[in-house]
Scaffold this motif. Sequence first.
Motif, PDB file in Angstrom:
ATOM      1  N   LYS A 122      48.549 -40.113  61.773  1.00 43.59           N
ATOM      2  CA  LYS A 122      49.011 -39.875  60.210  1.00 43.59           C
ATOM      3  C   LYS A 122      47.641 -40.350  59.059  1.00 43.59           C
ATOM      4  O   LYS A 122      47.253 -40.757  59.423  1.00 43.59           O
ATOM      5  N   GLN A 123      48.029 -39.892  57.760  1.00 44.60           N
ATOM      6  CA  GLN A 123      47.307 -39.765  57.062  1.00 44.60           C
ATOM      7  C   GLN A 123      48.038 -39.300  55.313  1.00 44.60           C
ATOM      8  O   GLN A 123      49.286 -39.099  55.784  1.00 44.60           O
ATOM      9  N   LEU A 124      47.399 -40.035  55.072  1.00 43.44           N
ATOM     10  CA  LEU A 124      48.170 -39.970  53.397  1.00 43.44           C
ATOM     11  C   LEU A 124      47.766 -38.773  52.855  1.00 43.44           C
ATOM     12  O   LEU A 124      46.195 -38.564  52.416  1.00 43.44           O
ATOM     13  N   GLN A 125      48.481 -38.247  51.659  1.00 52.51           N
ATOM     14  CA  GLN A 125      47.708 -36.888  51.039  1.00 52.51           C
ATOM     15  C   GLN A 125      48.906 -36.244  49.711  1.00 52.51           C
ATOM     16  O   GLN A 125      50.038 -36.910  50.208  1.00 52.51           O
ATOM     17  N   MET A 126      47.876 -35.901  48.851  1.00 54.41           N
ATOM     18  CA  MET A 126      48.180 -36.070  47.693  1.00 54.41           C
ATOM     19  C   MET A 126      49.614 -34.822  47.709  1.00 54.41           C
ATOM     20  O   MET A 126      49.991 -33.861  47.418  1.00 54.41           O
ATOM     21  N   TYR A 127      50.593 -35.324  47.143  1.00 54.12           N
ATOM     22  CA  TYR A 127      51.524 -33.897  46.773  1.00 54.12           C
ATOM     23  C   TYR A 127      52.612 -33.347  46.096  1.00 54.12           C
ATOM     24  O   TYR A 127      52.527 -34.468  45.308  1.00 54.12           O
ATOM     25  N   GLN A 132      56.925 -29.382  45.889  1.00 51.42           N
ATOM     26  CA  GLN A 132      57.646 -29.310  46.946  1.00 51.42           C
ATOM     27  C   GLN A 132      56.203 -28.838  48.055  1.00 51.42           C
ATOM     28  O   GLN A 132      56.640 -28.357  49.064  1.00 51.42           O
ATOM     29  N   ARG A 133      54.397 -29.274  47.901  1.00 47.79           N
ATOM     30  CA  ARG A 133      53.705 -28.801  48.727  1.00 47.79           C
ATOM     31  C   ARG A 133      52.695 -29.666  48.218  1.00 47.79           C
ATOM     32  O   ARG A 133      52.636 -30.425  47.504  1.00 47.79           O
ATOM     33  N   THR A 180      52.243 -34.957  38.085  1.00 48.44           N
ATOM     34  CA  THR A 180      51.027 -35.995  38.237  1.00 48.44           C
ATOM     35  C   THR A 180      51.174 -36.191  40.395  1.00 48.44           C
ATOM     36  O   THR A 180      53.039 -36.282  40.814  1.00 48.44           O
ATOM     37  N   PRO A 181      50.546 -35.807  41.042  1.00 47.18           N
ATOM     38  CA  PRO A 181      50.810 -35.940  42.188  1.00 47.18           C
ATOM     39  C   PRO A 181      50.963 -37.465  42.708  1.00 47.18           C
ATOM     40  O   PRO A 181      50.577 -38.429  42.202  1.00 47.18           O
ATOM     41  N   VAL A 182      52.166 -37.465  43.815  1.00 50.59           N
ATOM     42  CA  VAL A 182      52.496 -38.648  44.504  1.00 50.59           C
ATOM     43  C   VAL A 182      51.605 -38.323  45.846  1.00 50.59           C
ATOM     44  O   VAL A 182      51.169 -37.124  46.580  1.00 50.59           O
ATOM     45  N   LEU A 183      50.814 -39.763  46.414  1.00 53.10           N
ATOM     46  CA  LEU A 183      50.468 -39.590  48.108  1.00 53.10           C
ATOM     47  C   LEU A 183      51.560 -39.698  48.920  1.00 53.10           C
ATOM     48  O   LEU A 183      53.146 -40.655  49.131  1.00 53.10           O
ATOM     49  N   ARG A 234      45.904 -28.559  58.624  1.00 50.19           N
ATOM     50  CA  ARG A 234      46.207 -28.775  57.254  1.00 50.19           C
ATOM     51  C   ARG A 234      47.252 -28.405  56.673  1.00 50.19           C
ATOM     52  O   ARG A 234      47.937 -27.331  57.154  1.00 50.19           O
ATOM     53  N   ASP A 235      48.055 -29.167  55.292  1.00 48.35           N
ATOM     54  CA  ASP A 235      49.117 -29.116  54.916  1.00 48.35           C
ATOM     55  C   ASP A 235      49.070 -27.595  54.255  1.00 48.35           C
ATOM     56  O   ASP A 235      48.867 -27.952  53.245  1.00 48.35           O
ATOM     57  N   LEU A 236      49.132 -26.471  54.483  1.00 45.37           N
ATOM     58  CA  LEU A 236      49.066 -25.028  54.085  1.00 45.37           C
ATOM     59  C   LEU A 236      50.192 -24.378  54.134  1.00 45.37           C
ATOM     60  O   LEU A 236      49.806 -24.019  55.413  1.00 45.37           O
ATOM     61  N   ASP A 237      50.191 -23.059  53.487  1.00 47.92           N
ATOM     62  CA  ASP A 237      51.274 -22.434  53.966  1.00 47.92           C
ATOM     63  C   ASP A 237      49.955 -21.363  54.343  1.00 47.92           C
ATOM     64  O   ASP A 237      50.983 -19.671  54.709  1.00 47.92           O
ATOM     65  N   TRP A 238      48.808 -20.949  53.747  1.00 51.56           N
ATOM     66  CA  TRP A 238      48.019 -19.778  53.796  1.00 51.56           C
ATOM     67  C   TRP A 238      47.077 -20.218  55.311  1.00 51.56           C
ATOM     68  O   TRP A 238      46.220 -21.341  55.117  1.00 51.56           O
ATOM     69  N   GLY A 239      46.761 -19.355  56.621  1.00 52.93           N
ATOM     70  CA  GLY A 239      46.419 -19.728  57.610  1.00 52.93           C
ATOM     71  C   GLY A 239      46.929 -19.604  58.681  1.00 52.93           C
ATOM     72  O   GLY A 239      48.269 -18.916  58.762  1.00 52.93           O
ATOM     73  N   ILE A 240      45.684 -20.295  60.321  1.00 56.44           N
ATOM     74  CA  ILE A 240      46.833 -19.817  61.412  1.00 56.44           C
ATOM     75  C   ILE A 240      47.545 -20.555  61.511  1.00 56.44           C
ATOM     76  O   ILE A 240      46.983 -21.808  61.643  1.00 56.44           O
ATOM     77  N   PRO A 241      49.458 -20.131  61.541  1.00 53.85           N
ATOM     78  CA  PRO A 241      50.123 -21.508  62.245  1.00 53.85           C
ATOM     79  C   PRO A 241      49.484 -22.450  62.828  1.00 53.85           C
ATOM     80  O   PRO A 241      48.926 -21.813  64.408  1.00 53.85           O
ATOM     81  N   VAL A 242      50.102 -23.779  63.245  1.00 52.54           N
ATOM     82  CA  VAL A 242      49.715 -24.456  64.386  1.00 52.54           C
ATOM     83  C   VAL A 242      50.453 -24.379  65.339  1.00 52.54           C
ATOM     84  O   VAL A 242      52.078 -24.828  64.870  1.00 52.54           O
ATOM     85  N   PRO A 243      50.618 -24.119  66.417  1.00 52.85           N
ATOM     86  CA  PRO A 243      51.108 -23.935  67.220  1.00 52.85           C
ATOM     87  C   PRO A 243      51.904 -25.062  67.951  1.00 52.85           C
ATOM     88  O   PRO A 243      51.899 -25.027  69.293  1.00 52.85           O
TER      89      PRO A 243
END
Length: 598
Positions: A122-127, A132-133, A180-183, A234-243
């Motif tokens: 688990k990681q903390l990331q800016m959201y 909603q991303r 302002t993003p949240v963690l 990564r949390d992204l919508d552009w790229g190769i989906p994690v299967p």
Amino acid sequence: MSERIFIGVAWPYANGPLHLGHIAGAYLPADIFARYHRMKGNEVVMVSGSDTHGAPITLQADKEGVSPRELFERYHKLFLQVWQQFGISFDLYTHTDTENHHRISQKMFLRLKERGYLLVQKQLQMYSEASQRFLPDRYVIGTCPHCGYERARGDQCERCGSLLEPTQLLNPRSLLDGTTPVLKETEHFFLDLPAFEERLKSYVSEHENIWRPNVHRFTRNYLEQGLHPRPITRDLDWGIPVPVEGFEGKVLYVWFEAVIGYLSATVEWARLKRDEGRGMGDEWKEFWYDETTKSFYFIGKDNIPFHTLIWPAELMGVERLDDADGNVKFVLPYDVPANEFLNLEGDKFSTSRNWAVWAHDVVQRYNPDTFRYYLTAIAPETADTEFTWADFVRRNNDELVGWWGNLVHRVLTFTARNFDGCVPHPTELTDRDKEVLQQAEQMLSTIDNLLSTCKFKRALAEAMEFVRSLNRYWDEQQPWQVVKTDKQRTGTVCYVTLRAIDSVKVALAPFLPFTCERLHHMLGYEGKVVGDFEVQEISETERTHLALIYKPESVSLRWQPSELPPRQRFRDIAPLFAKLDEKVAEEEKAKLGKPMEG
RNA sequence: GGCGGCGUAGCUCAGUGGCAGAGCACGCGGCUCAUAACCGCGGGGUCCAGGGUUCGAAUCCCUGCGCCGCCA
């Protein structure tokens, strides 16, 4: 004995045009190497493609208000043109947004997972709650804690250069919506690099004497600092989906997936051969599973750990693409001839400041071989080096025009005028004549050794030194005097010099294919030197993409000393290179740092 | 802060223990086949500074100065 050589070249981000730093750093040396090996009769496959994923692509696309696909397709097309114009002979140049690449990347990921090399953490990331991303580091801006710059990026402050974490920014805000993003907690897969530590250590020490000192030193230091698990999703919508179930909306991290392109592009190359009826479709296996294959990766120094540690770790972990392939293992990188950086007129190349010489631009206004020559002569093989327009003009005028072009021109025009436009028959050779011919063979074998060990700069210098010695031979024999009294002796001198020139043509062909092809033609030969390219639109199940394919069989020139036949008729004799006015240097330099035209 | 690189002729750079090198620029000379191209000769260096190792150091070691890169 024939060798099998795999050549991988760094995958450029298709988010902006290529400059000469890119060409000098990877593409040109790789091409010289590929051409040399093909001339030697070795089996070569050279692949690369455009990197279409990652934050640099989506950022630029957002900035321009276009889709990532629209953006990368535009630059991908431009790159295909640049390779053809510079003669960079990729057996296949594709990109990473193909079904083939997606499938193979996912397969590699899943095999690593099955074999226990992936960890979930688990990681903390800016959201951004508004959008909603999750936000990649570069999507967060704020005030730099070091220098107070208000638009510092989440990964680095562009003003003071400090490397940052997005959480360090004061007053952080989302680049997407200004909020302002949240963690927020998020779950990701990590590649368990420490699990490979011992194997990587022995792999690296086995290659100590093959790799350039800087490549080895850099890699060893990296290893000694200790390996840590590295996130590969990564949390992204552009790229190769994690299967993997439960990981919807996440993609493979671009650094993990782009290197897999070396493999997936070779698979695509073999499939295209099959589709054209020129193969079985499994030729990629020879390059990836046969341990006699030597694989070379041409990259810039910023990419070293990815190619000497991370990519080998991926290959070790996966072992083979499919268990049905048998009890085989992937071939690991044999050499990684990474170049240092090319600077420009005293400063770093910079896309954003337009402090750059753009490949697609200059190739339309100058002879591509002049760039191939200059960029090899100043190649940053062991240290950063400097491109200056004044030096470019000087080397063109002094070396290409004055030494090599002039030698060819003076000998061909003189011979053609006195011997009916044909190669004359030699009579008895003097010791000096024999020495020159022997030196030509010596030159070829010296350059052979230098090229096989990726010492391109010295190889080119060796050829030019021999060219200068031919100018000396010609001056000292004075055929323009001898011709008044002894036509036979004159013919012999012309023949000897032509044979030597013809051998220089062979040595220079990997470096300067365009002008060597013209010389080949002038000397009366048939056949091509540059070779044919083809851009193909390739259809998969749902998508199509453009790829560049080089046809190595269109070239007949081989790496061997000249056997120039007497009586062969010259054709279309003309200077090989044009002199450049010194004003060119001033004019080109004045354009640097100004906004791009058009 | 840690790691690493670089510092050699006016300029760009080569040179990993054995008489300081190349190209260009500069000066002089030769040639005239050749795109005023080619060839020969010459001047020009405290090899960043200081210390150490060695019979011998541009080169190996230490310190300092300057420039650059990577990482934290």
